[in-house]
Design an enzyme around this catalytic site. Structure first.
Site, PDB file in Angstrom:
ATOM      1  N   GLU A 184       0.837  -1.196   0.000  1.00 24.13           N
ATOM      2  CA  GLU A 184       0.000   0.000   0.000  1.00 24.13           C
ATOM      3  C   GLU A 184       0.880   1.258   0.000  1.00 24.13           C
ATOM      4  O   GLU A 184       0.499   2.326   0.473  1.00 24.13           O
ATOM      5  CB  GLU A 184      -0.954  -0.049   1.193  1.00 24.13           C
ATOM      6  CG  GLU A 184      -1.863  -1.277   1.119  1.00 24.13           C
ATOM      7  CD  GLU A 184      -2.681  -1.547   2.377  1.00 24.13           C
ATOM      8  OE1 GLU A 184      -2.708  -0.677   3.270  1.00 24.13           O
ATOM      9  OE2 GLU A 184      -3.287  -2.634   2.458  1.00 24.13           O
TER      10      GLU A 184
ATOM     11  N   GLU B  54      -8.906   4.160   3.728  1.00 27.23           N
ATOM     12  CA  GLU B  54      -8.602   3.208   2.653  1.00 27.23           C
ATOM     13  C   GLU B  54      -8.728   3.950   1.324  1.00 27.23           C
ATOM     14  O   GLU B  54      -9.828   4.159   0.810  1.00 27.23           O
ATOM     15  CB  GLU B  54      -9.555   2.014   2.702  1.00 27.23           C
ATOM     16  CG  GLU B  54      -9.453   1.179   3.976  1.00 27.23           C
ATOM     17  CD  GLU B  54      -8.273   0.231   3.971  1.00 27.23           C
ATOM     18  OE1 GLU B  54      -7.519   0.217   2.969  1.00 27.23           O
ATOM     19  OE2 GLU B  54      -8.105  -0.512   4.959  1.00 27.23           O
TER      20      GLU B  54
END
Length: 428
Positions: A185, A394
């Site tokens: 990520e 997110e």
């Protein structure tokens, strides 16, 4: 640094190609492939710098390229120099030079002294894969350009890579933002780095960031930013770490999980501990959940470790948070365009309202964390420990690691959240 030559590949070559473009020896496509055009550009650069034009990027060529990695150079003052003449010489502005050299009197420049000269391009790259080297050199560049920006090392990774934190602002309100607890990520790292640069530049130029005057924001709040919690994992996922015992160990761990692509599916630190399952917030419950899913030993993701805070990266983040004592935290992850705001039955004052303000500004949905991911996370521990607003953001949508083609949209969506995190907690 890694020595680069014809045939080299990887994110370090992308960073090299970007530096050559910045230095005027392009244009090169930043594809990470050291081919004929890249070698010719390196040779032209070496000739221009008075170096042997062998087309190999070793320590001397790397040092010569440093201004185009970090975004600044140093000028030794000569008789008759002025900020204006130095700015013209280096194709930059007087304002940038004044900002980088607050201790120098432009009307009494000391001959033989040194001036920091910021170059004309932004320091933070957004079109290349990131590595621990990109983080380190970008941090150096931002600190040189903006001396009011403080830099600290909050700890070191398993391999020994420094984990930097940046801070700016003078207000009593404190907010702490972090990114890349999960290796794949890593696109969240340049999000926080670009925000730091834009906020610092807006402050220096009496400008705005999103809808707010930067000077007013920083007068009320001090920002603490940890852009890369898992530097070793990032290096593995982006292809900077491709050999050695830590790489071999990670590859052996991944071999036990053939359904998880290697290294693209790697979320953990380099020893196979998922850093966002390392915090003392029902860690035993997280272990029960993840063990039931089959993650009972080091893995590319979802292994909780041998004990809470057993991973040095999580321990560093934990200790730093205690030292900062923030009013609000943001933990950046990907993907889903979702804001997770709650932990168990904890509902800190104003946390729901702030989450919906974030949602309205970003377009992200507000949701409660799914049960299977709802324990031992950084956000969970912060809410439990402080009873203050904490959020997992997110960012983006798709399969991790998200492509860089999403970066501009991710940044545009999250800039309001990054600003509002300070604005909505100032004065509380």
């Amino acid at each position: 640094m890694k020595i680069m030559k014809f045939g080299s590949r990887g994110p370090q070559v992308q960073f090299l190609q970007l530096a050559l473009n910045r230095a005027g020896y392009g244009p090169l496509v930043t594809d990470g492939i050291f081919g004929y055009r890249t070698r010719s550009s390196v040779q032209a650069f070496q000739t221009g710098m008075g170096l042997g034009a062998d087309g190999i990027v070793g320590p001397r060529t790397d040092r010569a390229l440093m201004p185009w990695y970090t975004g600044f150079t140093r000028h030794t003052l000569r008789r008759g120099d002025s900020f204006y003449s130095i700015a013209r010489m280096h194709h930059t502005t007087v304002r940038r030079i004044e900002t980088a050299n607050p201790g120098l009197d432009p009307y009494n420049l000391p001959v033989g002294g040194t001036v920091i000269v910021p170059l004309s391009f932004p320091v933070v790259p957004t079109g290349i894969a990131w590595t621990s080297e990109v983080v380190a050199r970008t941090v150096i560049g931002l600190a040189a350009r903006y001396p009011f920006l403080e830099v600290d090392t909050i700890g070191r990774s398993v391999i020994g890579t420094p984990i930097p934190a940046l801070s700016l602002g003078t207000g009593q309100n404190r907010v702490l933002y972090n990114a890349a607890h999960h290796a794949n990520e890593w696109i969240t790292t340049p999000v926080l780095m670009k925000f730091t640069e834009e906020l610092a530049a807006a402050y220096a130029n009496d400008g705005t960031v999103w809808q707010y005057a930067a000077r007013e924001v920083l007068a009320g709040t001090r920002f603490f930013i940890v852009p890369a919690v898992d530097p070793d994992g990032i290096d593995l996922v982006t292809g900077y770490l491709t050999d050695g015992r830590f790489y071999d160990s990670a590859r052996a761990i991944a071999a036990d999980y053939p359904d998880i692509p290697f290294p693209a599916g790697w979320k953990a630190n380099i020893l196979g501990t998922d850093l966002n399952l390392q915090y003392p917030a029902e860690w035993e419950q997280a272990r029960e959940v993840k063990f039931a899913q089959g993650f009972v030993s080091p893995a590319p993701r979802d292994f909780v470790g041998t004990a809470p805070l057993s991973a040095p990266e999580a321990r560093a983040m934990y200790d730093f948070t205690l030292s900062v004592n923030p009013a609000l935290i943001l933990a950046y992850h990907t993907q889903g365009e979702v804001i997770y705001w709650k932990y168990l039955d904890y509902e800190p004052e104003n946390s729901r309202a702030i989450a919906y303000r974030f949602s309205a500004a970003s377009g992200y949905l507000v949701e409660e964390t799914p049960y299977g991911s709802g324990f031992a996370g950084y956000k969970d521990w912060f809410i439990q420990n402080y009873d203050r607003p904490g959020y997992t953001i997110e960012a983006g949508k798709g399969t991790n690691p998200l492509p860089l083609s999403q970066f501009e949209r991710i940044y545009a969506d999250n800039l309001p959240i990054l600003v509002l995190g300070a604005v909505l907690t100032a004065g509380t």
